[in-house]
Design an enzyme around this catalytic site. Structure first.
Site, short mmCIF file in Angstrom:
data_model
loop_
_atom_site.label_atom_id
_atom_site.label_comp_id
_atom_site.label_asym_id
_atom_site.label_seq_id
_atom_site.Cartn_x
_atom_site.Cartn_y
_atom_site.Cartn_z
N CYS A 197 0.80 -1.22 -0.24
CA CYS A 197 0.21 0.11 -0.03
C CYS A 197 0.92 1.22 0.08
O CYS A 197 0.66 2.04 -0.66
CB CYS A 197 -0.77 -0.15 1.27
SG CYS A 197 -1.71 -1.37 1.44
N HIS A 201 1.14 4.76 -1.98
CA HIS A 201 0.48 5.80 -1.34
C HIS A 201 1.21 6.71 -0.25
O HIS A 201 0.81 7.54 0.51
CB HIS A 201 -0.87 5.53 -0.53
CG HIS A 201 -1.78 5.05 -1.79
ND1 HIS A 201 -2.49 5.78 -2.62
CD2 HIS A 201 -2.05 3.64 -2.15
CE1 HIS A 201 -3.22 5.19 -3.31
NE2 HIS A 201 -3.05 4.03 -3.01
N ARG A 240 -12.57 -0.24 -1.81
CA ARG A 240 -11.36 0.42 -2.34
C ARG A 240 -9.87 -0.64 -2.03
O ARG A 240 -9.01 -0.65 -2.80
CB ARG A 240 -10.67 1.95 -1.49
CG ARG A 240 -9.87 2.67 -2.36
CD ARG A 240 -10.04 2.97 -3.61
NE ARG A 240 -9.38 3.18 -4.33
CZ ARG A 240 -8.64 2.68 -5.46
NH1 ARG A 240 -8.97 1.09 -5.47
NH2 ARG A 240 -7.63 3.26 -6.09
N CYS A 244 -7.60 -1.97 -4.83
CA CYS A 244 -6.28 -1.82 -4.67
C CYS A 244 -5.62 -3.24 -4.75
O CYS A 244 -4.44 -3.28 -5.36
CB CYS A 244 -5.75 -0.81 -3.27
SG CYS A 244 -5.74 0.57 -3.49
#
Lengths: 283, 103, 117
Positions: A197, A201, A240, A244
């Site tokens: 992640c 991000h 979400r 992802c």
């Protein structure tokens, strides 16, 4: 030939394994993590104030921000919000309602979720709490990703608009373990594309993946549930997560899995102090 | 874990030669599928299943159902290879993830 | 580490020799490379890299311009696409070869295409 390459790669990795640096057993300290996490973004993007992170990609793309302003003249989540309010206020067949399951009748409480439930030793997101309420009143669980659940969450979240996110990790071994598991999930690379992640991000936050800005992890949870133009309807945070995971060619976890509960716990804790600003709208 | 990897790697080199003699039987395909299923289960437990692994496994089962045991075996072996790669990834990440944490 | 490195280069050589790399790429190979580079389920190079002709390219990775001088050594280029993480643990570039996203042939086609950029 492919088999031989794979065999060699397999063997080389197997040999290399023991040489990899061992993990130091650092104590679990959510408060210190929070300070470092928010500090990292504030230092990296000095022109973006802390509270503005709830606006995600719009801090990094003028064209997306301009489009957003136009879209918000008639917010695309308005219908979901109205439906959610009706659903939330409707009586169950047994005469009770959602309000009976929550402190303060479910109004202005979204900023406290996800919450650690000492009884079950598990993290409870607001969506899972809504489903618990339904089950306690003899109703079936709702799908956690979209549809009526997203509508109900949109309404409940809207009643917390502007309140500071206040997720608590109590000093309980299971709560700390859940927090830590969420943190490990967030930073672990996975999927055939080998992304964590954090790869997108944190490390690449603010950069463009094709035409889209990679939103910083900070502030990300504050606008959920949200209307996403790409979806054409509302979706929850867990929707979400699923998207992802698929993007990095990884099979998603179950919407109510420990993996996603713990991830939401960690990620929302990192947003502590930021204002709730859901429901939101994203490209 | 390491022994298994080496054994698996060795198998991947040998099996294609063995298979050339007359094509794999139903039992050989079934064995390849159950080998893959075992690795897939481990990958799932490590929160790291690849979509391509599941796709190859699905194709293996479909081929088996149609009686195409050669295809079933080769798809199952692909699924097993991919599952092993994701297991390796998850194993090294158990140690390496801390390097990505913001400080 | 040395053992790993040597095994790694051995496997790279295997990948290169498997397709019999020739000096001049054919137009068909270049076209195949372009298709792989621009297909989201394959190379998807333009998601992160800008190169001429790419539509809506990202900027996560470096722009691919005058690639011959960026990576003059074809073996090194192959290694970058095969498993850049082995060379640079911090990279977010996927290991296209190691993780079976692209075959050795496909990687070579992509190299042929990128060398025209």
């Amino acid at each position: 030939m492919k088999s031989i390459i794979m065999a060699l790669m397999g063997a080389s990795l197997a040999l290399f394994g023991p040489l990899a640096s061992a993990r130091a057993a650092a104590p679990i300290n959510p408060q210190a993590d929070l300070k470092a996490f928010q500090g990292y973004f504030l230092k990296r993007f000095p022109n973006v104030p802390l509270a503005a992170y709830v606006n995600g990609p719009y801090n990094f793309s003028k064209s997306e921000a301009d489009q957003w302003k136009q879209i918000m003249e008639f917010p695309p989540y308005q219908f979901a919000l109205d439906t959610g309010k009706s659903l939330f206020n409707a009586k169950f067949p047994n005469g009770k309602d959602y309000a009976s399951c929550f402190p303060n009748g479910g109004i202005g409480i979204a900023q406290n979720y996800p919450m650690f439930d000492a009884k079950t030793g598990r993290v409870v997101t607001l969506g899972i709490a809504v489903n618990r309420c339904r089950v306690a009143n003899g109703l079936k669980k709702l799908k956690l990703t979209t549809g009526p659940m997203a509508d109900i969450l949109a309404y409940m979240t809207s009643t917390s608009d502007g309140k500071k996110i206040n997720v608590v990790v109590p000093n309980n071994p299971k709560a700390l373990a859940a927090y830590q598991a969420g943190k490990e999930y967030f930073y672990s690379r996975r999927g055939q594309l080998n992304f964590s992640c954090a790869s997108c991000h944190v490390q690449e936050a603010g950069m463009h993946l094709r035409g889209n800005v990679l939103a910083p992890a900070l502030g990300m949870t504050a606008s959920f549930p949200l209307y996403r133009s790409k979806w054409g309807n509302m979706g929850t945070l867990v929707r979400r997560f699923i998207g992802c995971n698929k993007k990095v060619h990884s099979a998603p976890a179950k919407p109510d899995s420990a993996a996603y509960r713990d991830l939401a716990y960690f990620l929302t804790y990192m947003d502590n102090g930021l204002p709730v600003s859901g429901p939101g709208a994203r490209p | 874990m390491r022994k298994t990897l080496i054994a698996v790697s060795a198998m991947m080199v040998l099996v294609p030669f063995l298979a050339q003699a007359g094509g794999p039987s139903k039992a050989v395909a079934a064995k390849a599928i159950s080998n893959a299923a075992a690795r897939i289960k481990i990958a799932e437990g490590m929160n790291d299943q690849w979509l391509a692994t599941l796709a190859a496994f699905k194709a293996a089962k479909a081929a088996e159902a149609k009686g195409d045991f050669a295809l079933a075996q080769s798809k199952a072996m692909t699924a097993e290879t991919l599952a092993n790669l994701s297991i390796q990834q998850a194993t090294v990440q158990k140690k390496l993830w801390v390097n990505e944490v913001v400080k | 580490m040395n053992l790993r490195a040597s095994l790694f280069s051995l496997s790279l050589l295997a990948g290169l020799s498997a397709v019999g790399v020739s000096q001049a790429a054919t137009p068909a190979q270049i076209a195949a490379g372009q298709e792989i580079a621009e297909t989201t389920t394959l190379g998807n190079c333009d998601a992160c890299h800008m190169f001429t002709g790419a539509t809506e390219a990202g900027n996560v990775g470096p722009a691919l311009k005058d690639v011959k001088s960026m990576v003059p050594n074809r073996k090194e280029f192959y290694a970058i696409i095969y498993d850049e993480e082995a060379r640079n643990p911090q990279t977010v570039m996927p290991a296209f070869g190691k993780n079976h996203i692209l075959s050795p042939e496909q990687i070579n086609d992509v190299i042929d295409f990128m060398y025209t950029k």
